[in-house]
Scaffold this active site. Structure first.
Site, PDB file in Angstrom:
ATOM      1  N   HIS A   1      94.838 170.188   0.360  1.00 33.55           N
ATOM      2  CA  HIS A   1      94.051 169.773  -0.809  1.00 33.55           C
ATOM      3  C   HIS A   1      94.878 168.857  -1.705  1.00 33.55           C
ATOM      4  O   HIS A   1      95.984 169.197  -2.086  1.00 33.55           O
ATOM      5  CB  HIS A   1      93.615 170.995  -1.616  1.00 33.55           C
ATOM      6  CG  HIS A   1      92.535 171.785  -0.951  1.00 33.55           C
ATOM      7  ND1 HIS A   1      91.800 172.734  -1.600  1.00 33.55           N
ATOM      8  CD2 HIS A   1      92.061 171.753   0.317  1.00 33.55           C
ATOM      9  CE1 HIS A   1      90.916 173.260  -0.771  1.00 33.55           C
ATOM     10  NE2 HIS A   1      91.065 172.686   0.402  1.00 33.55           N
TER      11      HIS A   1
ATOM     12  N   TYR B   1      87.796 175.781 -10.434  1.00 36.17           N
ATOM     13  CA  TYR B   1      88.149 176.734 -11.488  1.00 36.17           C
ATOM     14  C   TYR B   1      87.093 176.583 -12.582  1.00 36.17           C
ATOM     15  O   TYR B   1      86.923 175.486 -13.130  1.00 36.17           O
ATOM     16  CB  TYR B   1      89.531 176.417 -12.057  1.00 36.17           C
ATOM     17  CG  TYR B   1      90.670 176.645 -11.063  1.00 36.17           C
ATOM     18  CD1 TYR B   1      91.353 177.849 -11.031  1.00 36.17           C
ATOM     19  CD2 TYR B   1      91.050 175.642 -10.161  1.00 36.17           C
ATOM     20  CE1 TYR B   1      92.392 178.064 -10.135  1.00 36.17           C
ATOM     21  CE2 TYR B   1      92.087 175.846  -9.258  1.00 36.17           C
ATOM     22  CZ  TYR B   1      92.746 177.060  -9.251  1.00 36.17           C
ATOM     23  OH  TYR B   1      93.772 177.273  -8.354  1.00 36.17           O
TER      24      TYR B   1
ATOM     25  N   PRO C   1      97.221 186.679 -10.642  1.00 36.40           N
ATOM     26  CA  PRO C   1      96.947 185.758  -9.527  1.00 36.40           C
ATOM     27  C   PRO C   1      96.419 184.380  -9.923  1.00 36.40           C
ATOM     28  O   PRO C   1      96.260 183.516  -9.067  1.00 36.40           O
ATOM     29  CB  PRO C   1      95.893 186.514  -8.705  1.00 36.40           C
ATOM     30  CG  PRO C   1      95.245 187.439  -9.666  1.00 36.40           C
ATOM     31  CD  PRO C   1      96.291 187.816 -10.661  1.00 36.40           C
TER      32      PRO C   1
ATOM     33  N   TYR D   1     101.591 173.467 -10.935  1.00 35.80           N
ATOM     34  CA  TYR D   1     100.588 174.018 -10.008  1.00 35.80           C
ATOM     35  C   TYR D   1     101.051 173.875  -8.560  1.00 35.80           C
ATOM     36  O   TYR D   1     100.881 174.786  -7.749  1.00 35.80           O
ATOM     37  CB  TYR D   1      99.274 173.265 -10.242  1.00 35.80           C
ATOM     38  CG  TYR D   1      98.096 173.744  -9.431  1.00 35.80           C
ATOM     39  CD1 TYR D   1      97.400 174.890  -9.790  1.00 35.80           C
ATOM     40  CD2 TYR D   1      97.663 173.027  -8.311  1.00 35.80           C
ATOM     41  CE1 TYR D   1      96.300 175.313  -9.063  1.00 35.80           C
ATOM     42  CE2 TYR D   1      96.567 173.445  -7.575  1.00 35.80           C
ATOM     43  CZ  TYR D   1      95.892 174.588  -7.954  1.00 35.80           C
ATOM     44  OH  TYR D   1      94.804 175.016  -7.229  1.00 35.80           O
TER      45      TYR D   1
END
Ligand code: RFL
Ligand code: PHB
Length: 402
Positions: A75, A203, A294, A386
């Site tokens: 991704h 998200y 998480p 990230y």
């Protein structure tokens, strides 16, 4: 009494223990892996699924990335939804890094296979390990192997047995300090036998709670909903889960493919770090030493980073008698552990409405979200964290000369 002699006794066949055993094997260091559960359980446990680029590169570099390259999905970015708007952040454009979606249990299967092909499969079903003195000339573990009482003697013990494991608890009281935070919500997670709604993760920040649309393959989606910390799964029949996912993820009626749901579970949200990560002949790695909520998908990636640092330190000791990297293990790991803790905590705060959140706080959160999608500098910094840019286990291992 059976006696097993090895250089490194590894407790736990999760990602930390299996990566460590694999790297030690490549470095010519002998180890045995002792796992409490049976093989089917370990290979079927659905947990994380996002591999940072450095984690994927490490698996590739060390010869266990072939199936990941065939079946995993690379991704280059993700979508963020809030206030009915959709924003795409391209990590590839922002910082030149990608992530790979490939289930943790698939990584575990590939590593168990590599250990088995190397003639050193983990021992499964070892559920009675007692850790002996860790400060003498050798470490001793007592347990039952294949129905027979056994003693495992090793130069070192790697505690890779997760948060609830036995190794951290075997350290004498007062030697370790724990730092801990629990969050006032949890995640309800399910697998859906349905193609993901899009090619990238979504998200979704919503006033009813956070939702995440992730995936495991082109035909299997992984979905999460923010719920109460003590939520009872029985209160969430599949129709309610689907309706809530639609409300939070698709406020403007965006598509969401539906299919049978399975593997329902509640994951609590906790930050935890123990310092130091070593005591005598024991070295803790992965969830045994630290837990992150998480939200930012850091748990598995941190476990792999620890394993790389520990393998490098053990290899330096056996190859050159150099004790420095082992002595510095905690210091090396904690730098990236606390960075990931901080990123995970701030992402958790950003994405989740806290119970009882007031209108002021909700607006402050929205202002932070706006800055993330509106400022190139903020987005780049986010993308670096990230994708784990500053903590690249593949680069660390190459740098260590392996
Ligand atoms: P693991 O994977 O927990 O592996 C530890 C292994 O040790 C075994 N064990 C023992 N063996 C022998 N003797 C004993 N006394 C033992 N006690 C335990 C266990 O059976 C197990 O096989 O730790 P490791 O290797 O450090 O890997 C860490 C990752 O598993 C973990 O950080 C992530 O999966 C965390 N996590 C998630 N992370 C993400 O990035 N994204 C997620 O979506 C995500 N979902 C999750 C999760 C963790 C969960 N837990 C801990 C309950 C979902 C769940 C449910
Ligand atoms: C997952 O697929 O389990 C996952 C992906 C991204 C996250 C957290 C969990 O940020």
């Amino acid at each position: 009494m059976r006696t097993v002699r090895t250089q490194v006794a590894i407790v736990g066949a999760g990602p930390a223990g299996l990566v460590l055993a694999h790297l030690l094997h490549l470095d010519g260091v002998r180890s045995v892996v002792l796992e409490r559960r049976d093989r089917a359980y370990v290979e079927g446990r659905v947990r994380a699924g996002l591999l940072e680029q450095g984690t994927a590169d490490l698996l590739r570099d060390t010869g266990v990335g072939r199936r990941m390259d065939r079946e995993g999905q690379v991704h280059e970015g993700f979508e963020l939804r809030f206030d009915g708007e959709r924003h795409r952040l391209s990590t590839a454009e922002l910082c030149g890094r990608t992530v790979t979606m490939y289930g943790q249990q698939e990584v575990v299967k590939d590593l168990i296979r590599a250990r088995t092909e190397a003639g050193a499969p983990p021992y499964f079903g070892v559920d009675d390990i007692a850790v002996g003195d860790l400060t003498g000339d050798a470490a001793t573990l007592r347990c039952t192997l294949g129905g027979q009482p056994a003693v495992v003697r090793a130069d070192f013990v790697a505690g890779c047995d997760g948060f609830h494991g036995v190794t951290r608890r075997s350290v004498s009281a007062g030697r370790l300090t724990a730092y801990e935070r629990t969050y006032p919500f949890a995640w309800l997670g399910v697998l859906a036998a349905a193609p993901p709604a899009g090619e990238e993760l979504i998200y979704a920040v919503h006033e009813r709670g956070f939702a995440l649309h992730s995936m495991r393959s082109p035909t299997v989606s992984r979905l999460y909903l923010q719920v109460a910390p003590d939520e009872d799964l029985a209160r969430w029949p599949d129709d309610r889960i689907r309706a809530e996912l639609r409300t939070r993820l698709c406020p403007a009626g965006e598509p969401l493919h539906e299919g049978p749901l399975s593997r329902h579970g509640i994951t609590s949200m906790r930050g935890f770090v123990v310092e130091p990560m070593q005591y005598g002949r024991l070295f803790l790695a992965g969830d045994a030493a630290h837990i992150v909520p998480p939200t930012a998908a850091k748990g598995l990636n941190l476990a792999v980073s620890d394993a790389v640092v520990l393998a490098g330190a053990l290899a330096a000791w056996y190859a050159r008698g150099d004790r420095g990297p082992l002595d510095g293990y905690t210091r090396t790991c904690l730098r990236h552990v606390w960075r990931a803790q901080d990123f995970s905590a701030s992402l958790t705060r950003l994405f989740h409405p806290y119970p009882g959140e007031d209108a002021m706080e909700a607006r402050l959160r929205r202002a932070r979200l706006r800055r993330l999608v509106g400022s190139g500098a903020a987005a780049t910094s986010f993308a670096e964290e990230y994708t784990g840019l500053a903590r690249d286990p593949a680069a660390a291992r190459r740098g260590a000369g392996a």
